[in-house]
Design an enzyme around this catalytic site. Structure first.
Site, mmCIF file in Angstrom:
data_model
loop_
_atom_site.group_PDB
_atom_site.id
_atom_site.type_symbol
_atom_site.label_atom_id
_atom_site.label_comp_id
_atom_site.label_asym_id
_atom_site.label_seq_id
_atom_site.Cartn_x
_atom_site.Cartn_y
_atom_site.Cartn_z
ATOM 1 N N ASP A 1 36.027 46.094 37.496
ATOM 2 C CA ASP A 1 37.118 46.195 38.458
ATOM 3 C C ASP A 1 38.001 44.957 38.279
ATOM 4 O O ASP A 1 37.541 43.837 38.478
ATOM 5 C CB ASP A 1 36.528 46.206 39.877
ATOM 6 C CG ASP A 1 37.421 46.923 40.863
ATOM 7 O OD1 ASP A 1 38.654 46.793 40.730
ATOM 8 O OD2 ASP A 1 36.899 47.593 41.772
ATOM 9 N N ASP B 1 42.948 47.507 40.128
ATOM 10 C CA ASP B 1 43.236 47.498 41.562
ATOM 11 C C ASP B 1 44.744 47.470 41.827
ATOM 12 O O ASP B 1 45.484 46.780 41.124
ATOM 13 C CB ASP B 1 42.569 46.249 42.163
ATOM 14 C CG ASP B 1 42.688 46.187 43.667
ATOM 15 O OD1 ASP B 1 42.171 47.090 44.337
ATOM 16 O OD2 ASP B 1 43.308 45.221 44.173
ATOM 17 N N GLU C 1 44.386 52.290 40.252
ATOM 18 C CA GLU C 1 44.439 52.660 41.670
ATOM 19 C C GLU C 1 45.910 52.686 42.077
ATOM 20 O O GLU C 1 46.594 51.671 42.007
ATOM 21 C CB GLU C 1 43.686 51.634 42.523
ATOM 22 C CG GLU C 1 43.690 52.007 43.996
ATOM 23 C CD GLU C 1 43.349 50.853 44.927
ATOM 24 O OE1 GLU C 1 42.824 51.119 46.016
ATOM 25 O OE2 GLU C 1 43.624 49.684 44.570
ATOM 26 N N HIS D 1 34.077 52.720 48.049
ATOM 27 C CA HIS D 1 33.640 51.600 48.898
ATOM 28 C C HIS D 1 34.492 51.426 50.146
ATOM 29 O O HIS D 1 34.117 50.668 51.050
ATOM 30 C CB HIS D 1 33.654 50.304 48.082
ATOM 31 C CG HIS D 1 35.011 49.981 47.526
ATOM 32 N ND1 HIS D 1 35.584 50.707 46.506
ATOM 33 C CD2 HIS D 1 35.918 49.037 47.854
ATOM 34 C CE1 HIS D 1 36.780 50.219 46.232
ATOM 35 N NE2 HIS D 1 37.010 49.212 47.040
ATOM 36 N N ASP D 2 35.654 52.088 50.219
ATOM 37 C CA ASP D 2 36.553 51.966 51.380
ATOM 38 C C ASP D 2 36.534 53.195 52.281
ATOM 39 O O ASP D 2 37.214 53.220 53.295
ATOM 40 C CB ASP D 2 37.999 51.760 50.903
ATOM 41 C CG ASP D 2 38.253 50.358 50.370
ATOM 42 O OD1 ASP D 2 37.532 49.428 50.782
ATOM 43 O OD2 ASP D 2 39.152 50.206 49.528
#
Length: 541
Positions: free
Chosen positions: A102, A203, A245, A319-320
């Site tokens: 990431d 990200d 993302e 994860h969010d």
């Protein structure tokens, strides 16, 4: 007919996302780590996945869960050492698994050496690595707001300048207009490629080409030029999977990001389906029932419009996000059935499926009794703000139970020993109390478990080209209960039919498909014209 693209390994792959802090703790400090992940590689090989996407593990003050990097070429001591990371890459490869890192390229931590230098003087060679505006203290360059609240500008008195930060004040934005910044980033990516990583998740990548003086953050005019240059200088030199993302991506932008010529990324994460169950124009905490007809239309649009022109990433969880079985399934009476139904729908589509840790076990949201048990900064801020605005505590907690990011972050449920086998110490966040019922140990022994079902779905994708290449056709678009579609490749046709509700539903497609070969079915025995609650079947003609 000539194939529109050459098949890549990642088009047949299934990716597993690990949130390292909550996966497996090897040293008893209550925080998951890289040696813990190495320990669990045999489990992941058994599941059948091809790659692990690792949430950030680079060195970081952890102001924003590691998305504030202070050294791109080192590992945070919380998770282990660079040697541990190298061992993970090597050992994962022995298990047939690649590691996806990431990367946060829009901003660094304010503790990154570049920023510490940049603050020293306007003449410092690193000063122009970030975005600055001259000004007067108290008179902001403009009204732009930061993603985590407050203004997007922070005053530095010794320079008489403001720096720009789209997120936390501790996450200053990098200046991608500066070719030196871009070169530093490319060299760092090449360094990780040499270490053997299998790809990168980028990200908030759609925000690197910001123009703050024009109040542009996402999709700035230079965005695709920057991405194409980065791809040319780095990704295209290896056989990688790259996923951007991009909250601001629509179908047309996604075609650029994921063009089959490989000029940008392999694919992007887009989130259009994720916001469908909140009140229009309000926050994610303001809940609304999921409009199934709308969900079908959104997913069908991405399936049909990217076919042959780009590539989809397929996900329900990360994860969010809250746990999908609690969100759109039924985590009580029909937990296993609805978890399997949601898996069938997703894995039958075209794209690369992502499984978030614990999803393959049907792990659920958590309901801690008191706010003091929660750790997520976003959740804690919302609780405080809404109390001050006069919301009822019960209503606030109901929103937290449904939407808190901590739902995804409770420790992985390995077995029924204390702390679910996650740690011998005190976990950084409590384990979901249902771990004694829902855990990997139990599911590995049960051929009917959610885990066994995911194993089978992953196997099917490897066996049948229709999963990877078939055209998508939505059926019964207006049906309020049934989600059905076909995938077609040459003479092969596959039907996916699911009852997306807790009530029986009659399936009008039954007669023409009843003699097909059942690939996978989430109830024992034959399927009938009347589908049981959350019943799902995949049939090959």
């Amino acid at each position: 007919m000539k194939k529109q693209y050459e098949k890549k390994w990642w088009q047949q792959a299934v990716v597993y996302q690990i949130y390292p802090r909550s996966f497996q703790d090897s040293n008893g400090d209550g925080i998951g780590d890289i040696p813990g992940i190495i320990e669990r590689l045999p489990y992941l090989e058994k599941l059948g996945i091809d790659a692990i996407w690792l949430s950030p593990v680079c060195k970081s003050p952890q102001d924003d869960n590691g998305y504030d990097i202070s050294d791109y070429q080192d590992i945070d001591p919380m998770f282990g050492t660079l040697a541990d990371m190298e061992e993970l890459i090597r050992k994962a490869k022995d298990h047939g698994i690649r590691i996806i890192m990431d990367l946060v390229l829009n901003h660094t931590s304010d503790e990154h050496p570049w920023f510490l230098e940049a603050k020293k003087s306007k003449d410092n060679p690193y000063h122009d690595y970030y975005v600055w505006e001259d000004g007067v203290e108290g008179e902001l360059p403009n009204e732009m707001k930061a993603g985590f609240g407050g203004p997007a500008w922070e005053w530095v008195p010794e320079l008489g300048q403001y720096y720009f930060h789209q997120f936390s004040v501790k996450q200053p934005d990098l200046n991608w207009e500066n070719p030196k910044v871009r070169r530093e980033i490319y060299d760092m990516i090449l360094w990780w490629m040499e270490k053997g990583v299998g790809g990168f998740r980028l990200d908030v990548i759609d925000q690197i080409a910001k123009e703050p003086d024009l109040e542009i953050t996402a999709n700035g005019p230079m965005l695709h030029a920057f991405i194409r240059e980065m791809s040319r200088e780095t990704f295209q030199k290896g056989d990688l999977i790259t996923v951007g993302e991009a909250w601001g991506a629509d179908v047309e932008r996604a075609k650029l990001y994921s063009h089959p010529n490989g000029s940008e990324f392999s694919m992007v994460f887009q989130f259009e389906h994720i916001g469908l169950d909140q009140q229009e124009g309000k926050e994610k905490w303001d809940l609304a029932p999921l409009p199934l007809v709308k969900l079908k239309k959104v997913l069908a649009k991405w399936q049909t419009e990217l076919h042959g022109k780009g590539w989809n990433s397929l996900f329900w969880n990360n994860h969010d996000l809250p746990r999908i079985v609690s969100r759109w399934g039924n985590d009580g009476k029909y937990r296993a059935e609805s978890a399997k139904m949601l898996a069938v729908l997703l894995h039958g589509m075209q794209g690369t499926p992502y499984i978030y840790q614990g999803e393959e076990l049907g792990m659920t949201n958590v309901q801690f009794e008191d706010i003091s048990h929660y750790r997520d900064i976003e959740t804690l801020n919302m609780y405080k703000e809404r109390l001050e605005k006069g919301y009822e505590k019960e209503d606030i907690m109901a929103s937290i139970y449904a939407r808190s990011r901590d739902n995804a972050r409770t420790p992985m449920q390995w077995d029924d020993t204390p702390n679910a086998g996650f740690t011998s110490g005190t976990p950084w966040i409590e384990v979901n109390p249902n771990y004694t019922r829902i855990n990997a140990g139990k599911e590995l022994e049960d051929p009917e478990s959610v885990f066994s079902f995911y194993q089978k779905l992953i196997r099917l994708r490897k066996e049948h080209p229709v999963f990877v290449e078939g055209e998508f056709h939505l059926l019964l678009p207006e049906d309020p209960q049934i989600f059905a579609y076909t995938r077609r490749l040459g003479d092969t046709e596959m039907l996916v039919c699911a009852n997306f509700s807790d009530q029986p539903a009659t399936c009008p497609l039954w007669k023409e498909w009843k003699d097909g070969r059942v690939l996978i079915h989430n109830y024992p025995g034959e399927y009938e014209e009347e589908l049981k609650p959350y019943e799902a079947v995949m049939i090959l003609l």
